[in-house]
Motif scaffolding. Structure first.
Motif, PDB file in Angstrom:
ATOM      1  N   ALA A   1      28.354   2.162  77.281  1.00 53.14           N
ATOM      2  CA  ALA A   1      29.753   2.054  77.698  1.00 53.14           C
ATOM      3  C   ALA A   1      29.838   1.622  79.155  1.00 53.14           C
ATOM      4  O   ALA A   1      28.907   1.831  79.936  1.00 53.14           O
ATOM      5  CB  ALA A   1      30.482   3.386  77.521  1.00 53.14           C
ATOM      6  N   CYS A   2      30.969   1.035  79.502  1.00 55.11           N
ATOM      7  CA  CYS A   2      31.234   0.728  80.910  1.00 55.11           C
ATOM      8  C   CYS A   2      32.723   0.753  81.158  1.00 55.11           C
ATOM      9  O   CYS A   2      33.542   0.721  80.234  1.00 55.11           O
ATOM     10  CB  CYS A   2      30.637  -0.618  81.323  1.00 55.11           C
ATOM     11  SG  CYS A   2      31.472  -2.074  80.661  1.00 55.11           S
ATOM     12  N   ILE A   3      33.075   0.825  82.427  1.00 57.97           N
ATOM     13  CA  ILE A   3      34.470   0.870  82.841  1.00 57.97           C
ATOM     14  C   ILE A   3      34.587   0.175  84.195  1.00 57.97           C
ATOM     15  O   ILE A   3      33.629   0.183  84.982  1.00 57.97           O
ATOM     16  CB  ILE A   3      34.974   2.334  82.896  1.00 57.97           C
ATOM     17  CG1 ILE A   3      36.497   2.404  82.942  1.00 57.97           C
ATOM     18  CG2 ILE A   3      34.335   3.088  84.070  1.00 57.97           C
ATOM     19  CD1 ILE A   3      37.033   3.813  82.650  1.00 57.97           C
ATOM     20  N   MET A   4      35.720  -0.435  84.473  1.00 57.69           N
ATOM     21  CA  MET A   4      35.900  -1.183  85.721  1.00 57.69           C
ATOM     22  C   MET A   4      37.347  -1.057  86.188  1.00 57.69           C
ATOM     23  O   MET A   4      38.278  -1.169  85.379  1.00 57.69           O
ATOM     24  CB  MET A   4      35.536  -2.653  85.508  1.00 57.69           C
ATOM     25  CG  MET A   4      35.343  -3.457  86.771  1.00 57.69           C
ATOM     26  SD  MET A   4      34.546  -5.061  86.402  1.00 57.69           S
ATOM     27  CE  MET A   4      34.267  -5.653  88.093  1.00 57.69           C
ATOM     28  N   ASP A   5      37.543  -0.816  87.488  1.00 56.87           N
ATOM     29  CA  ASP A   5      38.899  -0.591  87.993  1.00 56.87           C
ATOM     30  C   ASP A   5      39.430  -1.791  88.766  1.00 56.87           C
ATOM     31  O   ASP A   5      38.774  -2.828  88.887  1.00 56.87           O
ATOM     32  CB  ASP A   5      38.959   0.691  88.827  1.00 56.87           C
ATOM     33  CG  ASP A   5      38.236   0.575  90.186  1.00 56.87           C
ATOM     34  OD1 ASP A   5      37.848  -0.541  90.586  1.00 56.87           O
ATOM     35  OD2 ASP A   5      38.074   1.630  90.844  1.00 56.87           O
ATOM     36  N   LYS A   6      40.629  -1.630  89.311  1.00 57.25           N
ATOM     37  CA  LYS A   6      41.326  -2.721  89.984  1.00 57.25           C
ATOM     38  C   LYS A   6      40.622  -3.171  91.258  1.00 57.25           C
ATOM     39  O   LYS A   6      40.858  -4.289  91.735  1.00 57.25           O
ATOM     40  CB  LYS A   6      42.755  -2.297  90.311  1.00 57.25           C
ATOM     41  CG  LYS A   6      42.835  -1.133  91.309  1.00 57.25           C
ATOM     42  CD  LYS A   6      44.279  -0.743  91.577  1.00 57.25           C
ATOM     43  CE  LYS A   6      44.361   0.392  92.593  1.00 57.25           C
ATOM     44  NZ  LYS A   6      45.760   0.785  92.874  1.00 57.25           N
ATOM     45  N   ASN A  66      35.343  -1.736  91.341  1.00 55.37           N
ATOM     46  CA  ASN A  66      34.377  -0.664  91.143  1.00 55.37           C
ATOM     47  C   ASN A  66      34.049  -0.558  89.658  1.00 55.37           C
ATOM     48  O   ASN A  66      34.913  -0.790  88.808  1.00 55.37           O
ATOM     49  CB  ASN A  66      34.929   0.667  91.640  1.00 55.37           C
ATOM     50  CG  ASN A  66      35.243   0.641  93.119  1.00 55.37           C
ATOM     51  OD1 ASN A  66      34.438   0.164  93.919  1.00 55.37           O
ATOM     52  ND2 ASN A  66      36.407   1.138  93.493  1.00 55.37           N
ATOM     53  N   CYS A  67      32.820  -0.165  89.338  1.00 56.89           N
ATOM     54  CA  CYS A  67      32.441  -0.092  87.932  1.00 56.89           C
ATOM     55  C   CYS A  67      31.361   0.956  87.715  1.00 56.89           C
ATOM     56  O   CYS A  67      30.621   1.318  88.629  1.00 56.89           O
ATOM     57  CB  CYS A  67      31.971  -1.449  87.416  1.00 56.89           C
ATOM     58  SG  CYS A  67      30.781  -2.291  88.474  1.00 56.89           S
ATOM     59  N   GLY A  68      31.292   1.446  86.489  1.00 57.38           N
ATOM     60  CA  GLY A  68      30.281   2.403  86.098  1.00 57.38           C
ATOM     61  C   GLY A  68      29.838   2.132  84.683  1.00 57.38           C
ATOM     62  O   GLY A  68      30.600   1.591  83.869  1.00 57.38           O
ATOM     63  N   SER A  69      28.592   2.515  84.375  1.00 59.65           N
ATOM     64  CA  SER A  69      28.022   2.164  83.085  1.00 59.65           C
ATOM     65  C   SER A  69      26.982   3.187  82.664  1.00 59.65           C
ATOM     66  O   SER A  69      26.268   3.746  83.498  1.00 59.65           O
ATOM     67  CB  SER A  69      27.373   0.776  83.190  1.00 59.65           C
ATOM     68  OG  SER A  69      26.578   0.478  82.072  1.00 59.65           O
ATOM     69  N   VAL A  70      26.915   3.446  81.346  1.00 61.27           N
ATOM     70  CA  VAL A  70      25.836   4.251  80.788  1.00 61.27           C
ATOM     71  C   VAL A  70      25.173   3.468  79.661  1.00 61.27           C
ATOM     72  O   VAL A  70      25.837   2.746  78.909  1.00 61.27           O
ATOM     73  CB  VAL A  70      26.319   5.620  80.270  1.00 61.27           C
ATOM     74  CG1 VAL A  70      26.693   6.509  81.431  1.00 61.27           C
ATOM     75  CG2 VAL A  70      27.477   5.475  79.292  1.00 61.27           C
ATOM     76  N   ILE A  71      23.853   3.618  79.574  1.00 54.71           N
ATOM     77  CA  ILE A  71      23.055   2.855  78.627  1.00 54.71           C
ATOM     78  C   ILE A  71      22.160   3.811  77.840  1.00 54.71           C
ATOM     79  O   ILE A  71      21.542   4.713  78.417  1.00 54.71           O
ATOM     80  CB  ILE A  71      22.184   1.827  79.368  1.00 54.71           C
ATOM     81  CG1 ILE A  71      23.070   0.818  80.111  1.00 54.71           C
ATOM     82  CG2 ILE A  71      21.220   1.117  78.427  1.00 54.71           C
ATOM     83  CD1 ILE A  71      22.313  -0.102  81.041  1.00 54.71           C
ATOM     84  N   THR A 110      30.549   1.583  72.705  1.00 56.98           N
ATOM     85  CA  THR A 110      29.954   1.194  71.428  1.00 56.98           C
ATOM     86  C   THR A 110      28.711   2.021  71.126  1.00 56.98           C
ATOM     87  O   THR A 110      28.082   2.574  72.042  1.00 56.98           O
ATOM     88  CB  THR A 110      29.558  -0.292  71.452  1.00 56.98           C
ATOM     89  OG1 THR A 110      29.105  -0.691  70.166  1.00 56.98           O
ATOM     90  CG2 THR A 110      28.466  -0.567  72.473  1.00 56.98           C
ATOM     91  N   SER A 111      28.367   2.084  69.852  1.00 54.86           N
ATOM     92  CA  SER A 111      27.064   2.625  69.455  1.00 54.86           C
ATOM     93  C   SER A 111      26.085   1.493  69.184  1.00 54.86           C
ATOM     94  O   SER A 111      24.954   1.730  68.744  1.00 54.86           O
ATOM     95  CB  SER A 111      27.199   3.518  68.208  1.00 54.86           C
ATOM     96  OG  SER A 111      27.811   2.816  67.140  1.00 54.86           O
ATOM     97  N   VAL A 135      19.641  -2.707  73.995  1.00 57.29           N
ATOM     98  CA  VAL A 135      20.910  -2.643  74.705  1.00 57.29           C
ATOM     99  C   VAL A 135      21.604  -3.986  74.568  1.00 57.29           C
ATOM    100  O   VAL A 135      20.970  -5.031  74.722  1.00 57.29           O
ATOM    101  CB  VAL A 135      20.701  -2.317  76.201  1.00 57.29           C
ATOM    102  CG1 VAL A 135      22.033  -2.369  76.946  1.00 57.29           C
ATOM    103  CG2 VAL A 135      20.060  -0.945  76.363  1.00 57.29           C
ATOM    104  N   GLY A 136      22.875  -3.968  74.253  1.00 54.68           N
ATOM    105  CA  GLY A 136      23.643  -5.202  74.123  1.00 54.68           C
ATOM    106  C   GLY A 136      24.425  -5.522  75.377  1.00 54.68           C
ATOM    107  O   GLY A 136      24.048  -5.143  76.489  1.00 54.68           O
ATOM    108  N   ASP A 137      25.543  -6.174  75.200  1.00 57.14           N
ATOM    109  CA  ASP A 137      26.350  -6.618  76.338  1.00 57.14           C
ATOM    110  C   ASP A 137      27.320  -5.558  76.840  1.00 57.14           C
ATOM    111  O   ASP A 137      27.772  -5.614  77.987  1.00 57.14           O
ATOM    112  CB  ASP A 137      27.160  -7.856  75.947  1.00 57.14           C
ATOM    113  CG  ASP A 137      28.200  -7.545  74.877  1.00 57.14           C
ATOM    114  OD1 ASP A 137      27.798  -7.058  73.796  1.00 57.14           O
ATOM    115  OD2 ASP A 137      29.400  -7.761  75.108  1.00 57.14           O
ATOM    116  N   SER A 138      27.659  -4.582  75.994  1.00 54.31           N
ATOM    117  CA  SER A 138      28.785  -3.691  76.293  1.00 54.31           C
ATOM    118  C   SER A 138      28.679  -2.935  77.616  1.00 54.31           C
ATOM    119  O   SER A 138      29.696  -2.753  78.294  1.00 54.31           O
ATOM    120  CB  SER A 138      28.986  -2.697  75.151  1.00 54.31           C
ATOM    121  OG  SER A 138      29.328  -3.380  73.969  1.00 54.31           O
ATOM    122  N   PRO A 139      27.494  -2.457  78.038  1.00 54.73           N
ATOM    123  CA  PRO A 139      27.433  -1.743  79.316  1.00 54.73           C
ATOM    124  C   PRO A 139      27.113  -2.650  80.495  1.00 54.73           C
ATOM    125  O   PRO A 139      26.961  -2.162  81.621  1.00 54.73           O
ATOM    126  CB  PRO A 139      26.291  -0.750  79.087  1.00 54.73           C
ATOM    127  CG  PRO A 139      25.341  -1.504  78.219  1.00 54.73           C
ATOM    128  CD  PRO A 139      26.201  -2.352  77.310  1.00 54.73           C
TER     129      PRO A 139
END
Length: 338
Positions: free
Chosen positions: A109-114, A117-122, A212-213, A223-227
């Protein structure tokens, strides 16, 4: 004449025509007379806005609830994705996700703000809400990505609870697959895949998230593209945002979501940018695009949206102006280039 060419030609004489999922009619300025003055409505009146890959109306409804109550786009995409992560009927996200070939449910998973900044787990295991852990990585560590056991231990330290993510339904599907012992990517497996979500809040700020799983029955450690920031997700608050779904290996090779945002920076609409990004994938030398699916959704700062995929049956869910609807794409690369 190809269907798309016909429609594009017709658009030259019909200013209000909607092409694909760009839905540009939702973003045209309107004017009215009031007290002998012309008042022009702006795109901001169409905000807030949420779009997501696939048919996830419960997720977009939750995200819009956050936005309507004055929450930020970042809060909205996290809460929206959490709905799908907790849904054990969704076999491609969170709890209930299909495992790798060794029977382990691993989440990206990943997340990104305005602010960028971003964070990700793999390769996260035993934690349902991977998107929330990704946000914690972004906000509470000096890092962008945490992987595997390190990501899990970080999540536990932040109060996340361990749980078994392999449901009986997913376990049965895995056991049936082991009998066949055959693996290949399946186009639109169960008509679902990565959940990617983009939101614009009442202030006009954009955020996005992916969870995603991963591919069912993948090799351990895949690992795919999602994170991956720039591949599965990219946000530029001055321009727009994009998320990807489908075979992650192909998205990574073209840094797809970053590409879509950069194409919008150059002046393309979200629809045009998604189409160009798909074209980059299928026109690579020795591309076997007939054997896999990739889809993009995008939004620009005006609130215009677009979506495009290689094959049919791709859809996005859009919540705007009080309407929460699944939008099935009528346009996809294979049909227009056959």
């Amino acid at each position: 004449m190809k269907r798309r060419n016909f429609i594009k030609n017709a658009a030259l004489t019909s200013a209000g025509l909607v092409i694909g999922n760009s839905l540009t009619s939702c973003n045209n300025s309107e004017s009215k007379e009031e007290n002998n003055e012309t008042i022009v409505s702006t795109d901001e009146e169409k905000l807030p806005l949420v779009i997501a890959t696939w048919h996830v109306k419960n997720a977009t409804a939750r995200a819009m609830e956050i936005l309507q109550s004055g929450g930020t786009s970042l809060d909205a995409v996290e809460q929206g994705c959490m709905v799908e992560e907790a849904d054990i009927k969704n076999s491609s996200v969170g709890k209930g996700g299909l495992p790798d070939r060794d029977g382990n449910v691993t989440l990206d998973a990943c997340i990104m703000d305005k602010h960028g900044n971003c964070g990700s787990v793999i390769y996260l295991q035993s934690i349902t809400h991977a998107v929330s852990v990704a946000r914690k990585v972004m906000e509470d560590t000096p890092h962008v990505m945490l992987a595997g056991e390190g990501a899990k231990q970080f999540a536990i330290s932040q109060g996340f609870k361990e749980e078994d993510l392999l449901t009986e339904t997913s376990k049965k599907a895995w056991e049936d697959w082991k009998i066949k012992s055959e693996y290949k990517p399946i186009i639109n497996i169960e008509n679902h895949d990565t959940i990617g979500m983009l939101a614009i809040d009442k202030n006009g700020d954009i955020a996005g998230a992916c969870t995603t799983s991963g591919l069912a029955y993948k090799m351990q450690g895949r690992v795919g593209d999602s994170p991956i920031i720039g591949s599965g997700l990219f946000i530029d608050n001055d321009i727009g945002g994009c998320v990807a779904t489908g075979l992650g290996e192909e998205v990574v090779k073209t840094v797809g979501s970053f590409l879509v945002v950069e194409l919008m920076r150059q002046g393309k609409s979200p629809q045009e940018a998604c189409e160009e990004a798909i074209s980059r994938i299928v026109n690579k030398p020795n591309s076997n695009y007939k054997d896999f699916q990739v889809g993009y959704i995008a939004v620009n700062k005006k609130g215009e949206t677009g979506s495009y995929s290689i094959h049919q049956w791709f859809s996005m869910t859009k919540f705007q102006d009080g309407i929460n609807e699944q939008i099935q794409s009528d346009f996809y690369y294979e049909a227009e280039n056959s």
